[in-house]
Design a protein around this motif. Structure first.
Motif, short mmCIF file in Angstrom:
data_model
loop_
_atom_site.label_atom_id
_atom_site.label_comp_id
_atom_site.label_asym_id
_atom_site.label_seq_id
_atom_site.Cartn_x
_atom_site.Cartn_y
_atom_site.Cartn_z
N LEU A 82 0.82 -1.21 0.00
CA LEU A 82 0.00 0.00 0.00
C LEU A 82 0.86 1.26 0.00
CD1 LEU A 82 -3.01 0.81 0.07
CD2 LEU A 82 -2.76 1.11 2.54
N ALA A 83 1.94 1.22 0.78
CA ALA A 83 2.84 2.39 0.83
C ALA A 83 3.49 2.64 -0.52
CB ALA A 83 3.90 2.17 1.91
N ASP A 84 3.93 1.57 -1.18
CA ASP A 84 4.59 1.73 -2.48
C ASP A 84 3.61 2.20 -3.55
OD1 ASP A 84 6.95 0.91 -1.33
OD2 ASP A 84 6.78 -1.17 -2.02
N LYS A 85 2.39 1.69 -3.50
CA LYS A 85 1.38 2.10 -4.48
C LYS A 85 1.02 3.58 -4.33
CE LYS A 85 0.45 -1.61 -6.86
NZ LYS A 85 0.61 -1.63 -8.35
N ILE A 107 6.14 0.85 10.44
CA ILE A 107 6.58 0.78 9.04
C ILE A 107 6.55 2.17 8.40
CG2 ILE A 107 5.90 -0.04 6.75
CD1 ILE A 107 5.29 -2.71 7.96
N TRP A 108 5.45 2.92 8.63
CA TRP A 108 5.38 4.27 8.06
C TRP A 108 6.48 5.16 8.67
CZ3 TRP A 108 2.49 1.73 5.24
CH2 TRP A 108 1.20 1.30 5.53
N LEU A 109 6.70 5.03 9.98
CA LEU A 109 7.63 5.92 10.69
C LEU A 109 9.09 5.51 10.53
CD1 LEU A 109 5.56 6.21 13.97
CD2 LEU A 109 6.07 8.12 12.44
N ASP A 110 9.36 4.23 10.64
CA ASP A 110 10.74 3.75 10.69
C ASP A 110 11.30 3.44 9.31
OD1 ASP A 110 13.06 3.14 11.98
OD2 ASP A 110 12.44 1.18 12.70
N TYR A 111 10.51 2.70 8.51
CA TYR A 111 11.01 2.29 7.20
C TYR A 111 10.84 3.39 6.15
CZ TYR A 111 11.92 -0.64 3.13
OH TYR A 111 12.44 -1.16 1.96
N TYR A 112 9.64 3.99 6.08
CA TYR A 112 9.39 5.04 5.08
C TYR A 112 9.71 6.44 5.60
CZ TYR A 112 7.25 1.48 2.17
OH TYR A 112 7.05 0.36 1.40
N GLN A 113 9.88 6.57 6.92
CA GLN A 113 10.32 7.82 7.55
C GLN A 113 9.51 9.02 7.09
OE1 GLN A 113 14.59 8.08 6.93
NE2 GLN A 113 14.99 6.48 8.44
N VAL A 114 8.20 8.89 7.23
CA VAL A 114 7.31 9.99 6.82
C VAL A 114 7.57 11.22 7.70
CG1 VAL A 114 5.57 8.40 5.98
CG2 VAL A 114 5.44 9.23 8.34
N THR A 189 -3.11 11.99 -2.14
CA THR A 189 -3.49 10.63 -2.54
C THR A 189 -4.27 9.92 -1.44
OG1 THR A 189 -1.50 10.44 -3.92
CG2 THR A 189 -2.60 8.39 -3.29
N LEU A 190 -5.30 9.20 -1.84
CA LEU A 190 -6.01 8.26 -0.97
C LEU A 190 -5.65 6.86 -1.41
CD1 LEU A 190 -8.24 7.37 1.07
CD2 LEU A 190 -9.89 7.59 -0.81
N ALA A 191 -5.13 6.05 -0.49
CA ALA A 191 -4.74 4.67 -0.81
C ALA A 191 -5.33 3.74 0.23
CB ALA A 191 -3.22 4.54 -0.87
N PHE A 192 -6.00 2.70 -0.22
CA PHE A 192 -6.63 1.77 0.72
C PHE A 192 -6.83 0.40 0.08
CE2 PHE A 192 -9.93 3.88 -1.67
CZ PHE A 192 -10.92 2.93 -1.87
N THR A 193 -7.14 -0.57 0.93
CA THR A 193 -7.51 -1.90 0.46
C THR A 193 -8.96 -2.15 0.88
OG1 THR A 193 -6.79 -3.03 2.49
CG2 THR A 193 -5.14 -2.71 0.75
N ASP A 194 -9.64 -3.02 0.13
CA ASP A 194 -11.05 -3.25 0.45
C ASP A 194 -11.52 -4.58 -0.13
OD1 ASP A 194 -13.54 -2.76 1.47
OD2 ASP A 194 -14.09 -1.20 0.02
N MET A 195 -12.55 -5.14 0.51
CA MET A 195 -13.29 -6.27 -0.05
C MET A 195 -14.45 -5.72 -0.85
SD MET A 195 -13.70 -9.27 2.78
CE MET A 195 -12.40 -9.58 3.98
N VAL A 196 -14.71 -6.31 -2.00
CA VAL A 196 -15.83 -5.86 -2.84
C VAL A 196 -16.53 -7.08 -3.42
CG1 VAL A 196 -14.75 -3.67 -3.46
CG2 VAL A 196 -14.31 -5.70 -4.86
N LEU A 197 -17.75 -6.85 -3.88
CA LEU A 197 -18.49 -7.90 -4.56
C LEU A 197 -18.02 -8.00 -6.01
CD1 LEU A 197 -22.09 -7.00 -3.30
CD2 LEU A 197 -20.65 -8.87 -2.49
N ILE A 297 -9.14 -5.84 -3.27
CA ILE A 297 -8.46 -4.92 -4.17
C ILE A 297 -7.67 -3.87 -3.41
CG2 ILE A 297 -10.12 -5.21 -6.05
CD1 ILE A 297 -11.54 -2.71 -5.11
N THR A 298 -6.69 -3.30 -4.08
CA THR A 298 -6.05 -2.07 -3.62
C THR A 298 -6.51 -0.95 -4.54
OG1 THR A 298 -4.07 -2.30 -5.01
CG2 THR A 298 -4.00 -3.32 -2.81
N ILE A 299 -6.73 0.22 -3.96
CA ILE A 299 -7.17 1.37 -4.75
C ILE A 299 -6.30 2.57 -4.39
CG2 ILE A 299 -9.05 2.98 -5.18
CD1 ILE A 299 -11.02 0.80 -4.83
N VAL A 300 -5.82 3.25 -5.40
CA VAL A 300 -5.10 4.50 -5.22
C VAL A 300 -5.86 5.55 -6.01
CG1 VAL A 300 -2.95 5.75 -5.58
CG2 VAL A 300 -2.89 3.32 -4.96
#
Length: 302
Positions: A82-85, A107-114, A189-197, A297-300
């Motif tokens: 999700l972070a890479d997308k 992960i957001w703080l240490d690896y990606y250092q936002v 950017t809005l990035a998320f994962t979701d279940m869909v029909l 799915i992932t959505i960006v």
């Protein structure tokens, strides 16, 4: 009739003696009349999922199983995907809505250092655990709330808004998307994962059946969109560029396969009623996959 009555008596006796009847009744009570026990149940589920991992691990995701068979690694891979997308960088002000573990915050703080991270959870124990595990990060702000809390945030204050494996638990997706569009900067950017029909319901009977089982298993299907309609939903909320990627096999199928093995390893060492929520959720996913009616799915969106 005497034979049927006898068999029904045997069945009811077995359900009572095995404890399944009490567990089922207790589950229905918690579904229709939620109580303060939800926090304890979430802690139990996290402990069961992470039991064979390092003690500090507290993931509570479905995971991304493309290149791993280990739960902790699968959850880390899902967060990284999700972070890479969303192309997170060290210059970004990030909002993580509905986080379920302090591990993803690290992960957001240490690896990606936002540059700045605001994390929102509706569960008090998540806030406490995150404070203990990530308190050394001065650029972290923890808030208790839900997806509706976004309407209290300043407009255009966030570069990236992340929702990792939690949107299918939101009651009203379109309200969330509307608030998200307002809080994200115009170029954000809005990035998320979701279940869909994967398809619309055939009729009212099928809709009621799936909604009932979804409610029992903790998956909110009442507001679950069809995959083909997702882009239009986001376009209507002001997102012009929408990128959707289907990762069903690497998430849902992978989690179900791993969970079956994980349960076999630990079920003899734990009480069966501890597993009822995770077992129901996994059963529902398998049932929907068998019907070819569920996608992940992932959505960006920008």
């Amino acid at each position: 009739m005497p034979i049927i009555s006898f068999l029904l008596g045997v069945l009811v006796t077995w359900l009572i003696m095995s404890g399944l009847l009490a567990q089922g009744f207790a589950l229905l009570v918690r579904i229709w009349w939620p109580s303060a026990s939800r926090e304890r149940e979430l802690k139990v589920d996290q402990w069961l999922l992470n039991n064979t991992s390092e003690p500090s691990s507290s993931w509570n995701l479905l995971g991304y199983w493309k290149d791993t068979s280990q739960y902790r690694q699968a959850c880390s891979e899902m967060a990284g995907l999700l972070a890479d997308k969303s192309c997170i960088s060290s210059q970004d002000s990030v909002l993580d809505i509905g986080f379920t573990s302090h591990d993803q915050l690290r992960i957001w703080l240490d690896y990606y250092q936002v540059n700045q991270l605001t994390a929102i959870s509706s569960e008090e124990h998540q806030i406490v655990n995150a404070l203990e595990a990530c308190g050394q990060f001065s650029n972290l702000k923890l808030l208790r709330g839900s997806e509706t809390s976004l309407d209290q945030m300043p407009a255009g204050s966030i570069d990236k808004l992340l929702a990792l494996d939690c949107v299918y638990r939101f009651k009203k997706r379109q309200v969330f998307f509307s608030h998200a569009r307002n809080v994200i900067r115009p170029e954000g950017t809005l990035a998320f994962t979701d279940m869909v029909l994967s398809r619309p319901f055939r009729d009212r009977r099928e809709q009621r059946l799936i909604n009932f089982f979804g409610r029992i298993s903790g998956v909110m299907t009442e507001d679950m969109p069809v995959k083909e309609n997702y882009q239009n939903i986001l376009n209507q909320q002001g997102f012009e560029q929408v990128d959707i990627m289907d990762i069903t096999d690497d998430v849902l199928s992978g989690f179900c396969f791993w969970f079956g093995q994980h349960y076999q390893e630990l079920s003899s060492l734990t009480r069966s009623k501890m597993w009822i929520r995770l077992t129901l959720k996994t059963w529902f996913i398998r049932w929907m996959l068998h019907r070819q009616q569920l996608k992940y799915i992932t959505i960006v969106a920008r």
